[in-house]
Write an enzyme that holds these catalytic residues in place. Structure first.
Site, PDB file in Angstrom:
ATOM      1  N   THR A   1      -1.946  -4.522  -6.806  1.00 37.89           N
ATOM      2  CA  THR A   1      -0.952  -3.446  -6.775  1.00 37.89           C
ATOM      3  C   THR A   1      -1.648  -2.137  -6.445  1.00 37.89           C
ATOM      4  O   THR A   1      -2.864  -2.006  -6.614  1.00 37.89           O
ATOM      5  CB  THR A   1      -0.297  -3.211  -8.155  1.00 37.89           C
ATOM      6  OG1 THR A   1      -1.335  -2.908  -9.097  1.00 37.89           O
ATOM      7  CG2 THR A   1       0.521  -4.383  -8.606  1.00 37.89           C
ATOM      8  N   ASP A   2      -0.872  -1.153  -6.034  1.00 37.22           N
ATOM      9  CA  ASP A   2      -1.372   0.210  -6.071  1.00 37.22           C
ATOM     10  C   ASP A   2      -1.390   0.606  -7.553  1.00 37.22           C
ATOM     11  O   ASP A   2      -0.776  -0.068  -8.396  1.00 37.22           O
ATOM     12  CB  ASP A   2      -0.481   1.156  -5.252  1.00 37.22           C
ATOM     13  CG  ASP A   2      -1.221   2.462  -4.929  1.00 37.22           C
ATOM     14  OD1 ASP A   2      -2.270   2.728  -5.557  1.00 37.22           O
ATOM     15  OD2 ASP A   2      -0.738   3.218  -4.068  1.00 37.22           O
ATOM     16  N   TRP A   3      -2.088   1.674  -7.878  1.00 35.53           N
ATOM     17  CA  TRP A   3      -2.357   1.996  -9.284  1.00 35.53           C
ATOM     18  C   TRP A   3      -1.068   2.255 -10.082  1.00 35.53           C
ATOM     19  O   TRP A   3      -0.330   3.192  -9.789  1.00 35.53           O
ATOM     20  CB  TRP A   3      -3.320   3.175  -9.346  1.00 35.53           C
ATOM     21  CG  TRP A   3      -4.760   2.708  -9.412  1.00 35.53           C
ATOM     22  CD1 TRP A   3      -5.715   3.138 -10.286  1.00 35.53           C
ATOM     23  CD2 TRP A   3      -5.400   1.701  -8.612  1.00 35.53           C
ATOM     24  NE1 TRP A   3      -6.893   2.441 -10.079  1.00 35.53           N
ATOM     25  CE2 TRP A   3      -6.725   1.561  -9.069  1.00 35.53           C
ATOM     26  CE3 TRP A   3      -4.983   0.852  -7.570  1.00 35.53           C
ATOM     27  CZ2 TRP A   3      -7.637   0.651  -8.524  1.00 35.53           C
ATOM     28  CZ3 TRP A   3      -5.885  -0.046  -7.016  1.00 35.53           C
ATOM     29  CH2 TRP A   3      -7.187  -0.133  -7.495  1.00 35.53           C
TER      30      TRP A   3
ATOM     31  N   GLY B   1       1.504   0.497  -9.900  1.00 34.20           N
ATOM     32  CA  GLY B   1       2.663   0.210  -9.051  1.00 34.20           C
ATOM     33  C   GLY B   1       3.557  -0.874  -9.637  1.00 34.20           C
ATOM     34  O   GLY B   1       3.093  -1.782 -10.329  1.00 34.20           O
TER      35      GLY B   1
END
Ligand code: BGC
Length: 781
Positions: free
Chosen positions: A276-278, A280
């Site tokens: 994931t993005d941070w 996310g």
């Protein structure tokens, strides 16, 4: 094999102490998975947490001990020592390895990294071989600083000039973005480290980035927003992909099985893992099911939710086993697993030299009236105006920023190149900047992210002083800077548009210098597109220098002096007016403040949505099709020499498998130079509407001496011609007559030829997925 053997050995050795471990056989990864407890699986699939000085991470206290492996890196995964699984380190970002430059306050040993030119500049070189070389050097810094996976490259599409992270991204065109990404990934990964291509997908704005639902048609998604990722996966098979923050047609990308599994893995054959993005997404269980293997930076709440879902039968442990397997396959390749003894001493001097070369290759000469450039001989006296001339912006802000040891300003670059700067002017600016910086010191990363320090107000260029400089100096250079980055989009007034002080400065300087028959050149040190329409006629030369990395001032001087002949071309359009931008009306969408909640890191999150009414007509696809004249079109860029295009031939008048287009490029001018050659195709549009032209391939010549020629070749297949047909959910190349256009820009077609396709060809049958839930009022031809 050796690596698997190592794991095998370590599992065996450790296994001696652990009764539940099986005897390993032919599929060690599967067997390790089988040996893992549910808790271990859940830990491996959620990162080791987030560390930010003075901040408590959300989701409870950080457990684990691997956070300090590489201080300043964006995250780590959990180690499982009993199984020989090391923690791996991931660090940003697209323009250089972002880690803390100083550890424990001890500056006797530093950990600076090279600030490479930003993504948009690299793409503007249109030189995949150069980008690969940058990748090789960049990856060696990743390796030598003990990082396993670089959180880059980033390749979202430049949908709108206000996009706050456009500088990290490559282009408005997926063929450019995809091929540049593949070159970068191949270069970086040749060092035995990984990449994470991001942000997958349709993440084209920062406004409400954690909540925005991107509503778009299947065709726009496939042709514009996924295409670059598809090219990159096929040509470089990156170790990992980072899902984005936004939703696509109602579902968070990190929770969307059809994006991460049906398309990415089943249709494209991606073999690595997805992170994931941070922070996310919302639902860790849905993320696991979707094939978003690693949740970063990871919280204990997430791993507990995963464990509990398995225990309560709402998540099949087999799903986790697959997630874990994909992660282990990558971990087995990592420097951490191989026990690489990193030096913490990359060759920064060598990389700085390459950064300078690359920077000069991607700068674009936008205007050069009566050969204002190159500058005269050494010793020429330059009056350098603009704060930015003395304080270069090497790169953008946020996670795309790099902790570099220095930045060469334009003033320094010009001086080193042998030009004489007006000393009094230099003093005035330098003192002013020094005082302003003391008044407004830069804050820490997180505070800057939340409340960025505004740029220092442009020093007012008083008419009397400017007139005086016009008689003493030989030429004026005005440097204009812009910065932007993660967390917010750019603004129109004072950002996309020049502010009043800048406009007055340009006018005052131009009047005074022109009155003395002296030239005025503007250098744009910006991460993205700015308005030029309101002021370009007042000046002679314009150089788009982008944000050129730590050696930027030297690289700009290389181009201004003529040491390097500019060969960059625009990978993104400069519109004549902001309102001409096809997404101007729909960017950045609408908000639903009544449904606001407190989200990640205590930030207010407002549900929002954006509808891509521009459909496939992004960038030049729009300007060419709808005949809207931009200020500088996609693919445009001047040189100090001229090139002739000749002898365009096609290997066949009908497409049967593939066609090779060949043509000759000749340097007809007086100095050596390189030319970016673009191949556009105009396709029949009987069943499916088509943009007037679409870029299918590009090449950059070698440095051609005056009078010298080079033959360039492009191979076109049916897949290159195909468009996404929503009705049949497939890529179709339509029968009919195709026009091949060899061009110097999207408007400047130099040669053309035609071929026929006898009947429709379905080049790829896809799955009916990610269908918008609402009607979209899409732009039509
Ligand atoms: C950014 C990513 C970055 C990550 C880790 C996020 O805020 O969107 O691009 O890789 O942080 O720093």
């Amino acid at each position: 094999m050796k690596r698997i053997y190592c794991l095998f050995i370590s599992v065996h050795l450790l296994g001696a102490a652990s009764a539940q471990l099986p005897k390993l056989g032919k599929s060690p990864v599967k067997e390790i998975v089988a040996a893992m407890t549910l808790e271990e699986k859940a830990k491996l699939l959620t990162g080791n947490g987030f560390k930010m000085p003075g901040m408590k991470p959300p989701g409870g206290p950080v457990v684990g001990t691997t956070q300090d492996k590489v201080p300043g890196a964006a995250g780590t995964t959990f180690a499982i020592p009993r199984l020989g699984i090391p923690s791996i380190v991931v660090a940003d970002g697209p323009a250089g390895v972002r880690i803390d430059p100083v550890r424990n306050g001890d500056s006797s040993k530093t950990f600076y990294a090279t600030a490479w030119p930003i993504g948009t500049l690299l793409a503007s070189s249109w030189d995949t071989a150069l980008v690969r070389n940058v990748g090789v050097a960049f990856g060696s810094e990743v390796h030598e600083y003990g990082v396993d996976i670089l959180l880059a490259p980033a390749l979202n599409i430049h949908r709108n000039p206000q996009g706050g992270r456009n500088f990290e991204y490559y282009s408005e065109d997926p063929v450019v973005a995809g091929n540049i990404t593949a070159a970068m990934v191949n270069g970086i990964e040749s060092n035995g480290v990984g990449t994470s291509i991001k942000h997958f997908a349709a993440n084209n704005q920062e406004t409400n980035r954690n909540t925005v639902n991107t509503i778009l048609s299947e065709r726009a998604l496939r042709e514009i927003y996924l295409k670059g990722f598809q090219i990159a996966v096929k040509k470089s098979q990156p170790w990992t992909v980072m899902s984005s923050y936004n939703l696509i047609n109602g579902t968070y990308t990190s929770q969307e099985y059809d994006l991460l599994t049906t398309i990415l893995r089943k249709e494209w054959g991606f073999k690595g893992f997805v992170m994931t993005d941070w922070f996310g997404g919302k639902d860790p269980v849905a993320q696991m099911k979707a094939g978003n293997d690693l949740l970063m930076p990871g919280t204990t709440q997430q791993s507990q939710a995963i464990i509990s879902a398995v225990q309560h039968d709402s998540l099949d442990v087999k799903v986790l086993d697959e997630n874990v397997e994909r992660m282990l396959n990558v971990i087995l390749e990592s420097p951490a697993f191989k026990g690489y003894k990193f030096s913490d001493k990359p060759d920064l001097a060598k990389d700085a030299a390459l950064s300078r070369t690359a920077a000069a290759e991607g700068m674009i000469l936008l205007q050069n009236k009566s050969n204002a450039l190159p500058l005269g001989s050494k010793g020429t006296v330059v009056a350098l105006f603009g704060n930015n001339g003395y304080d270069l912006i090497a790169g953008g802000t946020g996670s795309g920023d790099v902790n570099k040891a220095y930045t060469v300003s334009l003033a320094q670059g010009l001086t080193s190149a042998g030009f004489k700067l007006d000393a009094a002017l230099q003093n005035t600016y330098t003192n002013y900047l020094k005082e302003e910086k003391i008044k407004h010191p830069k804050k820490g990363f997180f505070e800057e992210f939340m409340h960025p320090t505004p740029p220092i107000a442009e020093l007012v260029a008083e008419e009397k002083m400017v007139t005086q400089k016009a008689s003493s100096a030989s030429i004026a250079i005005i440097s204009i800077g812009r910065n932007a980055g993660e967390g917010s989009d750019r603004k129109l007034p004072g950002d996309y548009y020049l502010n009043d002080t800048e406009m007055v400065m340009i006018k005052t300087v131009a009047n005074a210098f022109h009155a003395q028959h002296k030239k005025v050149v503007v250098v744009l040190n910006t991460g993205g597109v700015v308005d030029v329409t309101r002021w370009r006629d007042a000046v002679d030369g314009i150089l788009m220098a982008w944000q050129p990395g730590l050696e930027g001032g030297n690289a700009i001087a290389d181009v201004l002096s003529g040491k390097v002949n500019p060969s960059g071309k625009l990978a993104t359009t400069f519109p004549a007016a902001y309102d001409d931008v096809p997404s101007a009306k729909s960017f950045p969408g609408k908000e639903f403040p009544e449904r606001a909640v407190t989200g990640m890191l205590g930030m207010r999150q407002v549900p929002a949505e954006v509808t891509y009414e521009d459909g496939i007509y992004v960038g030049y696809r729009y300007y060419n099709t709808f005949k809207v004249k931009p200020a500088y079109e996609f693919g445009f860029g001047l040189s100090y020499t001229n090139f002739a295009y000749s002898n365009l031939t096609l290997s066949s008048p009908v497409l049967n498998g593939s066609i090779t287009a060949k043509l000759t490029i000749t340097n007809t001018g007086k100095v050596a130079g390189k030319e970016v050659v673009q191949l556009y195709i105009s396709a029949p549009a009987v069943k499916l509407a088509k943009p007037a032209e679409e870029l299918k391939a590009f090449a950059k010549t070698a440095l051609l001496q005056p009078g010298k020629s080079q033959t360039v070749e492009f191979v076109i297949t049916a897949a290159d011609l195909a468009s996404f047909d929503t009705n049949s959910t497939s890529w179709v190349a339509e029968a009919g007559r195709y026009i091949v256009k060899a061009a110097a820009s999207s408007e400047d077609v130099k040669q053309q030829a035609t071929f026929e396709l006898a009947k429709d060809i379905v080049t790829e049958k896809c799955n009916k997925v990610l269908v918008p839930q609402v009607e979209i009022n899409e732009l039509k031809k």
